[in-house]
Design a protein around this motif. Structure first.
Motif, PDB file in Angstrom:
ATOM      1  N   GLY A 157       0.843  -1.197   0.000  1.00 27.81           N
ATOM      2  CA  GLY A 157       0.000   0.000   0.000  1.00 27.81           C
ATOM      3  C   GLY A 157       0.870   1.235   0.000  1.00 27.81           C
ATOM      4  N   ILE A 158       0.264   2.390  -0.269  1.00 28.97           N
ATOM      5  CA  ILE A 158       1.018   3.647  -0.348  1.00 28.97           C
ATOM      6  C   ILE A 158       0.265   4.745   0.401  1.00 28.97           C
ATOM      7  CG2 ILE A 158       2.053   5.383  -1.865  1.00 28.97           C
ATOM      8  CD1 ILE A 158       2.060   3.291  -4.093  1.00 28.97           C
ATOM      9  N   ILE A 159       1.000   5.497   1.202  1.00 32.13           N
ATOM     10  CA  ILE A 159       0.468   6.689   1.859  1.00 32.13           C
ATOM     11  C   ILE A 159       0.997   7.903   1.098  1.00 32.13           C
ATOM     12  CG2 ILE A 159       0.476   8.068   3.975  1.00 32.13           C
ATOM     13  CD1 ILE A 159       0.817   5.398   5.504  1.00 32.13           C
ATOM     14  N   ILE A 160       0.100   8.805   0.725  1.00 34.87           N
ATOM     15  CA  ILE A 160       0.466   9.941  -0.126  1.00 34.87           C
ATOM     16  C   ILE A 160       0.136  11.253   0.573  1.00 34.87           C
ATOM     17  CG2 ILE A 160       0.164  11.016  -2.389  1.00 34.87           C
ATOM     18  CD1 ILE A 160      -0.997   8.375  -3.386  1.00 34.87           C
ATOM     19  N   PRO A 176      -0.486  14.434  -0.977  1.00 33.63           N
ATOM     20  CA  PRO A 176      -0.610  14.867  -2.374  1.00 33.63           C
ATOM     21  C   PRO A 176      -0.168  16.319  -2.593  1.00 33.63           C
ATOM     22  CG  PRO A 176      -2.653  13.881  -1.557  1.00 33.63           C
ATOM     23  CD  PRO A 176      -1.788  14.143  -0.371  1.00 33.63           C
ATOM     24  N   ILE A 177       0.396  16.533  -3.770  1.00 33.35           N
ATOM     25  CA  ILE A 177       0.722  17.899  -4.186  1.00 33.35           C
ATOM     26  C   ILE A 177       0.144  18.184  -5.562  1.00 33.35           C
ATOM     27  CG2 ILE A 177       2.963  17.213  -5.146  1.00 33.35           C
ATOM     28  CD1 ILE A 177       2.008  20.584  -3.470  1.00 33.35           C
ATOM     29  N   GLY A 178       0.032  17.176  -6.416  1.00 34.61           N
ATOM     30  CA  GLY A 178      -0.487  17.372  -7.767  1.00 34.61           C
ATOM     31  C   GLY A 178      -1.988  17.603  -7.782  1.00 34.61           C
ATOM     32  N   ASP A 179      -2.462  18.247  -8.851  1.00 33.99           N
ATOM     33  CA  ASP A 179      -3.894  18.514  -9.007  1.00 33.99           C
ATOM     34  C   ASP A 179      -4.630  17.339  -9.646  1.00 33.99           C
ATOM     35  OD1 ASP A 179      -3.747  21.081  -7.929  1.00 33.99           O
ATOM     36  OD2 ASP A 179      -3.165  21.952  -9.860  1.00 33.99           O
ATOM     37  N   ASN A 180      -3.891  16.474 -10.328  1.00 38.93           N
ATOM     38  CA  ASN A 180      -4.532  15.388 -11.077  1.00 38.93           C
ATOM     39  C   ASN A 180      -3.808  14.079 -10.798  1.00 38.93           C
ATOM     40  OD1 ASN A 180      -5.689  13.643 -12.894  1.00 38.93           O
ATOM     41  ND2 ASN A 180      -5.522  15.015 -14.659  1.00 38.93           N
ATOM     42  N   HIS A 181      -4.541  13.133 -10.210  1.00 38.21           N
ATOM     43  CA  HIS A 181      -3.971  11.812  -9.929  1.00 38.21           C
ATOM     44  C   HIS A 181      -4.727  10.711 -10.671  1.00 38.21           C
ATOM     45  CE1 HIS A 181      -2.493  14.251  -6.520  1.00 38.21           C
ATOM     46  NE2 HIS A 181      -1.446  13.451  -6.562  1.00 38.21           N
ATOM     47  N   ILE A 221      -7.011  12.773  -2.440  1.00 37.28           N
ATOM     48  CA  ILE A 221      -6.377  12.622  -3.741  1.00 37.28           C
ATOM     49  C   ILE A 221      -7.411  12.955  -4.808  1.00 37.28           C
ATOM     50  CG2 ILE A 221      -5.112  11.062  -5.257  1.00 37.28           C
ATOM     51  CD1 ILE A 221      -4.607   9.285  -2.817  1.00 37.28           C
ATOM     52  N   ASN A 222      -7.134  13.951  -5.622  1.00 38.46           N
ATOM     53  CA  ASN A 222      -8.100  14.384  -6.638  1.00 38.46           C
ATOM     54  C   ASN A 222      -8.451  13.259  -7.604  1.00 38.46           C
ATOM     55  OD1 ASN A 222      -8.268  17.013  -5.682  1.00 38.46           O
ATOM     56  ND2 ASN A 222      -6.573  17.739  -6.941  1.00 38.46           N
TER      57      ASN A 222
END
Length: 340
Positions: A129-132, A134-139, A159-160
């Motif tokens: 699994g991954i914990i994020i 987020p910084i990006g606008d589009n995932h 997460i968008n």
């Protein structure tokens, strides 16, 4: 059996389960069952295999186990910055270790392209699994990974475009606490300097500050300054709020980096003459003179909750998506309570 270098003069040959089986005088399947903790192995064969493993200093091939079980025992964390103090990452690491998970962390440095590269790489490594953060606008590029069963949890903001569990602080309540604290001590010219509103936390905090001004019948113009935290941006904002026709007597800073930049720009003497409440703890804030009042996030709880959500998602991929908002607290230490 040779335990020295291979015939090509390369690295020493690592003993395999075949070597262990030969040393113990048992079948390969028996060795496999011992390595995988099969309780049906008889005590005599178990003793033989364990003795052979010890004699050969055999280490199971973790990659083979991962391919067989589909479980790596590792999770990833893509955070915005590692070089600086990151208490949430520290809490994630401590909680992961306590639950038998290995943490692989990487810094995105607030770079969307770098974030994408890191997350795609982590997905390809088939982590559990991954914990994020987020910084990006589009995932959207993560959607196929989620559909294929990759568990994701976001910290600080959702997460968008992805339905994923999220844990974040109560940003609006924190700004409300800070504003009420200053207003209660007589301040009517209160300014705000914070992070860019493209980040959800920055947007929520700036919006909450504007709402607080309006709720108290106070002007908004010239008092709200969100943006990328640079020395130039902070300097311009401070000049506007402190040297205009109606200077601010109090200041709320939107995160730790903003607080530090503001204190650097003001210097000790000017900072001591301004009532400041910072959002986020600042290292050694209690040792500053005068001490700094802050809105403290429960970073330990955020980190623990992120790992708990990820483990729950790994255990039950079909469970309902959750967003957990962690309360914040006002830590009064001094200048925030300074009267006008």
């Amino acid at each position: 059996m040779s335990r020295g270098r291979g015939g090509d003069g390369g690295r020493p040959k690592r003993p395999t389960m075949v070597d262990v089986a030969r040393e113990a005088g048992v079948g390969l399947r028996t060795v496999s069952r011992v390595v995988n903790n099969d309780p049906t192995v008889g005590p005599e064969n178990l003793a033989k295999v364990e003795a052979a493993i010890k004699a050969l200093n055999f280490q199971p091939d973790e990659r083979a186990r991962q391919l067989r079980t589909g479980v790596t025992g590792a999770i990833g964390a893509a955070v915005r910055r590692i070089a600086e103090t990151n208490p949430v990452l520290a809490a994630i690491e401590q909680t992961a270790r306590a639950t038998g998970l290995t943490l692989l962390a990487s810094s995105t440095d607030f770079d969307e392209a770098r974030e994408r590269d890191i997350l795609i790489s982590m997905c390809r490594q088939r982590l559990d699994g991954i914990i994020i953060e987020p910084i990006g606008d589009n995932h959207d590029y993560l959607q196929p990974e989620v559909a294929a069963g990759m568990p994701l949890v976001s910290v600080d903001q959702p997460i968008n475009g992805i339905a994923a569990d999220c844990v974040m602080s109560d940003n609006a309540a924190g700004i409300g606490m800070a504003f009420h604290h200053l207003h209660q001590h007589g301040h009517r010219r209160i300014a705000y300097i914070g992070d860019s509103e493209r980040v959800l936390a920055g947007r929520e905090r700036a919006m909450a500050f504007r709402a607080a001004l309006l709720a108290h019948g106070l002007p908004v113009d010239g008092l709200v300054h969100p943006g990328d935290i640079t020395a130039e941006q902070v300097s311009t904002a401070l000049d506007t709020v402190l040297h205009g026709p109606a200077p601010a007597t109090a200041l709320i800073t939107g995160n730790m980096n903003t607080t530090i930049a503001v204190l650097r720009r003001l210097g000790r003497t000017a900072a001591a003459q301004l009532a400041i409440v910072g959002f986020d703890e600042v290292p050694l804030a209690d040792l500053m003179h005068p001490a700094l009042t802050v809105i403290a996030q429960d970073t330990a709880q955020i980190g623990r909750t992120a790992v708990d959500l990820l483990r729950a998602r790994i255990a039950d991929p079909s469970r309902e998506v959750q967003t957990i908002v962690v309360p914040v607290a006002l830590q009064v230490r001094g200048p925030g309570a300074m009267p006008v």
